[in-house]
Design an enzyme around this catalytic site. Structure first.
Site, PDB file in Angstrom:
ATOM      1  N   HIS A   1     -23.777 -14.212  18.804  1.00  0.00           N
ATOM      2  CA  HIS A   1     -22.398 -14.579  19.155  1.00  0.00           C
ATOM      3  C   HIS A   1     -21.398 -13.648  18.453  1.00  0.00           C
ATOM      4  CE1 HIS A   1     -19.194 -17.606  20.175  1.00  0.00           C
ATOM      5  NE2 HIS A   1     -18.620 -17.046  19.124  1.00  0.00           N
ATOM      6  N   GLU A   2     -21.556 -13.513  17.144  1.00  0.00           N
ATOM      7  CA  GLU A   2     -20.588 -12.700  16.386  1.00  0.00           C
ATOM      8  C   GLU A   2     -20.718 -11.219  16.749  1.00  0.00           C
ATOM      9  OE1 GLU A   2     -18.233 -14.253  15.034  1.00  0.00           O
ATOM     10  OE2 GLU A   2     -19.181 -16.236  15.015  1.00  0.00           O
TER      11      GLU A   2
ATOM     12  N   HIS B   1     -18.557 -10.569  19.642  1.00  0.00           N
ATOM     13  CA  HIS B   1     -17.153 -10.352  19.229  1.00  0.00           C
ATOM     14  C   HIS B   1     -16.978  -8.944  18.672  1.00  0.00           C
ATOM     15  CE1 HIS B   1     -15.372 -14.292  19.713  1.00  0.00           C
ATOM     16  NE2 HIS B   1     -16.280 -14.902  18.966  1.00  0.00           N
TER      17      HIS B   1
ATOM     18  N   GLU C   1     -13.811 -14.712  23.266  1.00  0.00           N
ATOM     19  CA  GLU C   1     -14.919 -15.669  23.391  1.00  0.00           C
ATOM     20  C   GLU C   1     -15.783 -15.363  24.603  1.00  0.00           C
ATOM     21  OE1 GLU C   1     -16.296 -18.104  21.488  1.00  0.00           O
ATOM     22  OE2 GLU C   1     -14.949 -17.360  19.943  1.00  0.00           O
TER      23      GLU C   1
END
Ligand code: ZN
Length: 500
Positions: free
Chosen positions: A267-268, A271, A297
């Protein structure tokens, strides 16, 4: 105006912008340090340091010279290049928003939210909402003031929403969520009826060192540039930009939750890839950042859910994971693993929620924060409403506030209007991927480990623009249509048909 003079104005704007950005980057270093390294007793002093920096940064971005240069550029907007026109528009928005806010309010919000976060940490640990409630009240009061300064003619919650997702209002979100709720709940119920017991391998014991080694392999393969960033541990995973060549991510690992640490890293990294792949010509300007939290997101959730919870992704990675954890996984076939990765189970904690119930967690928070900001819900009744909504949407009621109203840091950090970005991210992601599939063989790329093909497509169509295009413009440019829930609903119904 002659072109040399226009150029001189653009240069001056960039110089002023750079000074502002340097202050925000120093603040980011202190914030990162607070989450990763800071001793607990140093929190109060750190809040003062950050409060001072926020006031200094605010003074830089509200420098009247910026306003004067922007006025000049506006008068000659038809003579500007497309890039400079985008830059002027972005700076105008930043300048206008910040100029309307008194420095004292900016400093007070930073200070109060810094302390509130420390209080919240303790309150969550002790399951003691009452100790946090006065801070929450204070933050809500300050945010109402902030909204009033920014736009006294608009509903305060809409003003706050616009800070994170320009152009999105309550009426937009109300429509999106109404269109989502029924079909989503239906799919959740269908899957839960058929999917059987939670597989035991999901909660086996997995060495943290090996988890970290595997997660880093995935992170590198996704394209994360470790010469321009690093991965550390923190209580709450996050991504932060400390400068153009310093985009850091964090995660946390749990011996009994292999997926939690791994999916946080993915997820990170999603980003971070956004921030690391913005057009280098925009470096060191305010255009060199993700345009909105919703679009941000979309990148993290696309990698986490649409890619890393897909069968082709695990066709590539699963043999390697089995090699890392032979005792736990050698007798678990790929199909079973794939079902496990997508196991649906309504639970209390948002950050550990599965792909389907996640959006329901956001709807719950959205309804509550709307009511807190417009004053129809007093802070002392939040716990009760939270528990009711949880029962209604997720079918479960938290036994403690730590599992309910106290679980997220956002409200303590003053981030009201931020939660909807997570749901918007799901919608944007599905709409982007629908278009991506027309251009590249996505499943082939995932199954073959050709992640660079995916990153290249994302960079060309989305990431490289940084903040040049507003979200509504970006989604239309990429997909040819305005934002819609349909691609998300189509994606989840097609995927979970296999499980129901
Ligand atoms: Zn995120």
């Amino acid at each position: 105006m002659n072109s040399t003079l226009l150029e001189a104005h653009c240069c001056e704007l960039k110089a002023l912008d750079t000074e502002f950005l340097l202050f925000t980057e120093v603040a980011a270093v202190l914030n990162w340090d607070q989450e990763v390294l800071l001793p607990t007793d140093a929190v109060e002093r750190r809040s003062e340091q950050l409060s001072l920096l926020s006031k200094l940064a605010h003074a830089k971005i509200t420098d009247p010279r910026i306003g004067a240069v922007l006025d000049e550029l506006t008068c000659h907007s038809d003579e500007l290049s497309e890039k400079d026109a985008d830059y002027a528009r972005c700076m105008r928005r930043q300048y206008d928003v910040n100029s309307k806010l008194p420095s004292s309010l900016v400093g007070e919000l930073t200070q109060v939210s810094g302390v509130a976060q420390a209080v919240w940490t303790q309150a969550r640990k002790n399951n003691d909402f009452a100790s946090f409630a006065p801070y929450l009240e204070k933050i809500i009061e300050l945010l109402r003031q902030k909204a009033l300064f920014l736009n006294p003619h608009e509903k305060p919650y809409n003003v706050l929403l616009d800070l994170y997702e320009p152009g999105v209002t309550m009426s937009v979100l109300d429509t999106l969520f109404v269109q989502t709720e029924k079909p989503l709940v239906q799919i959740v119920q269908n899957v839960m009826k058929k999917q059987g017991k939670k597989p035991a391998f999901l909660t086996d014991l997995y060495s943290i060192d090996l988890q970290d080694a595997f997660a880093r392999k995935v992170m590198y393969k996704m394209g994360y540039d470790t010469n321009r960033g690093r991965l550390d541990l923190s209580v709450h995973p996050f991504t932060t930009v400390l400068g153009n060549n310093d985009v850091r991510i964090t995660t946390r690992y749990d011996e009994n939750m292999l997926l939690s640490g791994l999916f946080s890293v993915i997820h990170e990294t999603g980003h971070a890839l956004y921030e690391q792949n913005i057009d280098s010509q925009l470096a060191n300007t305010s255009l060199c950042m993700g345009v909105s939290m919703g679009i941000h997101e979309s990148q993290s959730r696309m990698w986490e859910n649409m890619f890393a919870r897909s069968k082709p992704f695990w066709t590539y990675w699963y043999p390697e994971l089995q090699k890392c954890f032979p005792v736990q996984l050698q007798h678990v076939p790929l199909d079973e693993w794939y079902r496990g990765v997508n196991y649906i189970s309504p639970s209390h904690i948002r950050v550990d929620a599965d792909e389907l119930t996640y959006t329901l967690h956001i709807m719950l928070r959205y309804e509550i924060e709307k009511a807190l900001i417009d004053g129809s819900l007093p802070v002392k009744e939040v716990q009760e409403v939270w528990n009711e909504q949880s029962q209604k949407l997720l079918g479960i009621k938290p036994e403690t506030d730590s599992l309910g109203v106290l679980q997220d840091v956002h409200w303590a950090a003053g981030l009201f209007g931020y939660f909807p970005s997570y749901a918007l991210g799901n919608y944007y992601a599905a709409q982007f991927v629908e278009t991506m599939k027309k251009d590249i063989q996505l499943d082939t790329a995932l199954a073959g480990g050709h992640f660079n093909d995916i990153l290249q497509w994302l960079t060309k169509n989305i990431l490289s623009y940084g903040s040049r295009k507003f979200p509504a413009e970006l989604i239309r440019n990429v997909s040819g249509a305005p934002l819609s829930v349909q691609p998300f609903l189509d994606y989840i119904s097609a995927k979970y048909k296999d499980f129901a």
